[in-house]
Scaffold this active site. Structure first.
Site, PDB file in Angstrom:
ATOM      1  N   ARG A  45     -13.099 -30.489   8.958  1.00 44.86           N
ATOM      2  CA  ARG A  45     -14.433 -30.761   8.406  1.00 44.86           C
ATOM      3  C   ARG A  45     -14.997 -29.577   7.618  1.00 44.86           C
ATOM      4  O   ARG A  45     -16.088 -29.672   7.050  1.00 44.86           O
ATOM      5  CB  ARG A  45     -15.402 -31.144   9.539  1.00 44.86           C
ATOM      6  N   HIS A  69       2.193 -12.019  10.882  1.00 43.73           N
ATOM      7  CA  HIS A  69       0.878 -12.278  10.280  1.00 43.73           C
ATOM      8  C   HIS A  69       0.541 -13.767  10.308  1.00 43.73           C
ATOM      9  O   HIS A  69      -0.631 -14.139  10.412  1.00 43.73           O
ATOM     10  CB  HIS A  69       0.849 -11.768   8.833  1.00 43.73           C
ATOM     11  N   HIS A 103       0.811  -1.223   0.000  1.00 42.86           N
ATOM     12  CA  HIS A 103       0.000   0.000   0.000  1.00 42.86           C
ATOM     13  C   HIS A 103       0.844   1.272   0.000  1.00 42.86           C
ATOM     14  O   HIS A 103       0.382   2.313  -0.469  1.00 42.86           O
ATOM     15  CB  HIS A 103      -0.928   0.002   1.206  1.00 42.86           C
ATOM     16  N   GLY A 128       6.659 -13.122   9.853  1.00 48.64           N
ATOM     17  CA  GLY A 128       6.724 -13.914  11.073  1.00 48.64           C
ATOM     18  C   GLY A 128       5.684 -13.517  12.098  1.00 48.64           C
ATOM     19  O   GLY A 128       5.653 -14.106  13.193  1.00 48.64           O
ATOM     20  N   GLU A 132      -7.342  -3.671  -4.141  1.00 50.73           N
ATOM     21  CA  GLU A 132      -7.787  -4.485  -3.006  1.00 50.73           C
ATOM     22  C   GLU A 132      -9.099  -3.896  -2.474  1.00 50.73           C
ATOM     23  O   GLU A 132      -9.107  -2.885  -1.787  1.00 50.73           O
ATOM     24  CB  GLU A 132      -6.734  -4.533  -1.896  1.00 50.73           C
ATOM     25  N   ASN A 135      -4.759 -14.874   6.365  1.00 50.34           N
ATOM     26  CA  ASN A 135      -5.272 -13.627   6.913  1.00 50.34           C
ATOM     27  C   ASN A 135      -6.462 -13.137   6.091  1.00 50.34           C
ATOM     28  O   ASN A 135      -6.417 -13.122   4.863  1.00 50.34           O
ATOM     29  CB  ASN A 135      -4.170 -12.561   6.930  1.00 50.34           C
ATOM     30  N   ASP A 170       2.651  -6.419   1.972  1.00 52.00           N
ATOM     31  CA  ASP A 170       1.429  -5.775   2.471  1.00 52.00           C
ATOM     32  C   ASP A 170       1.803  -4.563   3.326  1.00 52.00           C
ATOM     33  O   ASP A 170       1.217  -4.313   4.380  1.00 52.00           O
ATOM     34  CB  ASP A 170       0.561  -6.758   3.265  1.00 52.00           C
TER      35      ASP A 170
END
Length: 379
Positions: free
Chosen positions: A222, A246, A56, A244, A124, A214, A269
């Protein structure tokens, strides 16, 4: 210009070689010492430039700011972490903000800039799920329509190359199919999709996932959800934020083991706070955020993660040294794989004759010694 090292990444391995560069291209690869070199990097590792498809901002600038000089400053300076290709990434906002941001990127590309190449825009949102919106502003989340997206693409002058959307809210997969037909990568994310809904997204044209683990339905034996889809469908791409924080490094290792070396895309990110002094007041999508000592951004006063300040070269180090990901898989995830995902692998993502001279020289500790953007030394 000729540069050389005893460790040049060619064909998935390090060999002693020299790269002959003319203008913006590598025109030849020769054995080490064949010709007199302009720069001999000894045993430092020479690798392809990093491509960050989800970022961003940095240096106090955010893509949504729509400021020409902020974007130019970002592109000129981001090679300090080895980035040579980039998708400036928007965050969910109201139409006037997003339109201005897209027009700004198009204007800078049209008028020229220095540094990392803008390969397009990562759009995004705003077509996301409310329950898995994360730090995306809820007041701006919208229903996906081809008509509105086409308006945004027109403002961007065709530069939107990658979109994150929630497939379960794309009615009849209309936008997914439109993007597929017009060459825009559809990445599923910020989504409450079930495993079955995700498969329908893929069947209708989605080829990637946004920051796996995320902003998506978690894995359960299941109820596999989107994470289970990422594990099971091995030939679609999926981003991973390798800070390490997120995702636990064990989960990162699991993901690379499932996907193999060819379909993971490492992303930063990153937010505007990257490469800024500690402290300071920042915003994302009009909402206040704060940067913790761990480098993570969170919505102010909450535990909701809002992004990272991860440099790409540090991400590579974390993958290899902490998550124990094999070097070839780790390097592919920030070079060749994003190039293939974007369809620019005919000129990006590897070192060889005919490819852009996007080159990084790494120290043993993964610090960047030099970055060449299309043959231009940036440091």
């Amino acid at each position: 210009m000729i540069i050389q090292s005893k460790k040049v990444w060619i064909a998935g391995q390090f060999i002693a070689a020299q790269l002959v560069i003319e203008e913006d291209k590598i025109v030849s690869v020769l054995p080490y010492g064949t010709k007199e070199a302009d720069a001999d990097y000894g045993s430092k590792r020479i690798i392809p430039g990093f491509i960050d498809v989800h970022t961003h901002g940095a240096y106090g600038f955010d893509t949504n700011d729509a400021e020409e000089e902020g974007l130019r400053h970002w592109m000129k300076n981001i090679p300090e972490e080895g980035v040579t290709g980039i998708l400036p990434t928007t965050v969910t906002q109201l139409p006037d903000v997003l339109t201005a941001a897209l027009k700004n990127v198009a204007k800078v590309v049209e008028e020229g800039y220095e540094g990392a190449e803008i390969l397009g825009v990562h759009f995004e949102g705003p077509y996301l799920d409310m329950d898995y919106k994360g730090a995306q502003p809820p007041e701006a989340i919208a229903q996906a329509t081809v008509e509105q997206f086409s308006m945004y693409q027109e403002a961007a002058k065709g530069l939107i190359k990658y979109i994150t959307l929630a497939p379960e809210h794309d009615i009849d997969h209309a936008l997914t199919k439109h993007c597929k037909a017009t060459g825009v990568v559809v990445s599923m994310g910020h989504s409450s999709a079930t495993y079955e809904q995700a498969l329908m997204g893929i069947a209708n044209g989605a080829t990637s996932m946004t920051h796996v683990y995320n902003g998506m339905t978690p894995y359960h034996h299941r109820n596999p959800g989107l994470v289970g889809t990422a594990f099971r469908v091995r030939n679609i791409y999926g981003e991973i934020i390798a800070d390490g924080c997120h995702s636990h490094i064990a989960a990162v290792n699991n993901y690379y083991q499932c996907k193999g070396p060819n379909h993971v895309i490492m992303v930063s990110d990153s937010l505007r706070a990257k490469h800024c002094p500690p402290g300071g007041n920042y915003q994302l999508g009009g909402h206040d955020i704060e940067i913790g000592e761990d480098g993570l951004a969170r919505l102010k006063g909450t535990t909701t993660i809002a992004g990272s300040t991860l440099p790409m070269n540090k991400g590579l180090k974390i993958l290899v040294e902490d998550a124990m990901v094999p070097f070839d898989a780790a390097l592919n995830s920030c070079t060749l794989n994003p190039a293939r995902c974007l369809g620019v692998d005919d000129r990006k993502g590897q070192l060889g004759a005919g490819f852009d001279a996007d080159i990084v020289v790494l120290e043993d500790d993964y610090a960047v010694c030099q970055t060449y953007c299309k043959g231009v030394a940036m440091l």
